[in-house]
Structure formats: C-alpha cells, structure tokens
Scaffold this motif. Sequence first.
Motif, PDB file in Angstrom:
ATOM      1  N   SER A  37      81.427  85.241  34.425  1.00  0.00           N
ATOM      2  CA  SER A  37      80.084  84.933  34.922  1.00  0.00           C
ATOM      3  C   SER A  37      79.012  85.558  34.030  1.00  0.00           C
ATOM      4  O   SER A  37      77.952  84.962  33.819  1.00  0.00           O
ATOM      5  CB  SER A  37      79.929  85.415  36.363  1.00  0.00           C
ATOM      6  N   LEU A  45      78.612  83.478  30.884  1.00  0.00           N
ATOM      7  CA  LEU A  45      77.874  82.254  31.201  1.00  0.00           C
ATOM      8  C   LEU A  45      76.451  82.527  31.677  1.00  0.00           C
ATOM      9  O   LEU A  45      75.618  81.627  31.674  1.00  0.00           O
ATOM     10  CB  LEU A  45      78.618  81.447  32.264  1.00  0.00           C
ATOM     11  N   SER A  55      71.247  80.915  29.571  1.00  0.00           N
ATOM     12  CA  SER A  55      72.098  81.315  30.686  1.00  0.00           C
ATOM     13  C   SER A  55      72.005  80.284  31.801  1.00  0.00           C
ATOM     14  O   SER A  55      71.036  79.530  31.884  1.00  0.00           O
ATOM     15  CB  SER A  55      71.660  82.687  31.220  1.00  0.00           C
ATOM     16  N   ILE A  56      73.004  80.272  32.635  1.00  0.00           N
ATOM     17  CA  ILE A  56      72.959  79.377  33.808  1.00  0.00           C
ATOM     18  C   ILE A  56      71.820  79.801  34.722  1.00  0.00           C
ATOM     19  O   ILE A  56      71.125  78.954  35.283  1.00  0.00           O
ATOM     20  CB  ILE A  56      74.324  79.372  34.542  1.00  0.00           C
TER      21      ILE A  56
END
Length: 150
Positions: free
Chosen positions: A76, A79, A142-143
């Motif tokens: 995470s 990402l 980034s997400i």
Amino acid sequence: MKNVVKQLLKTNPNIGFGIARWTLGLVLFPHGAQKLLGLFGGYGYSATMESLTTQMGLPGIVAFSVIMLEFFGSMSLVLGFFSRFWALSLVGMFTGIIITTQLEHGFFMNWFGNQAGEGYEYSLLIIGLALSVVVNGSGPWSIDGFILKR
C-alpha cells in the motif's frame, strides 16, 4: 466523514515525500513476503506465526498483525494507498519492536554476530521514514493523490 477521508488523503506535492514512501514500502516488502509467502528465504505464514507466538511469546493477533502490516502495508505504501494509516501503524509496530526486543542490545545492528540480538538502528530508520509519510502524506504519483483529485 467526507472531510475526514479528504484530510487522510491530503498530500504534499513535493517529490521527496513520494521517495520516502517508496523507500519505506520497498524496504519492508521483502520482509513481509518472507513472513507471509515464504519468499526471499522466508518461512511463510504458518512457520512465522509459530515462531512469533511460541518463541517470541506474542499474542496471536499481534503476530498476525505484524505479518499483514509488513506485507499489505508495504504494498500500500508503494502504491500510495492510505499511506498515513500504514505509516502510523508501522511507527507503532517498530516502537514496540524496539521496546520489547532491541533496546537491551543497544543502538547498533548485529553486523558481526557478536551481540545477543539486534540493536535498534534499523527500526529508527523505519520510524523516521514512516513519520515523514505520516506528516506529509503520500506525495505525488499516488493512489491517494488520484482519489483526492477526483
């Protein structure tokens, strides 16, 4: 609720914060993959759970959390998905590691095998990188940043 999520995802656009997040995630990923999947010379989930609970005496939920945090948290972070949450969790976990297993062995890692255990220098580096992510967010690319733009 929407404002809470927005604050959680808010990110500093400086590329350096993304580098801190990527470094943290990439350094931790092999450790998580060892523990969960048995990659990189690790023992996998069952043996790691056994070791953490019987040899180290951790409660099952703590051992499970360590494995999941190192594996899914590292991915995470790479990402940039809810990076502040994962980074803060790592600060807590590595603070616990220092207090429970490393403090008695001093600062330095056990490079030459002449100490009874590992010192806490590696853990301090992880905490420092994680605090940078907690304070500044995921950074660009980034997400979290993508979600916030939408």
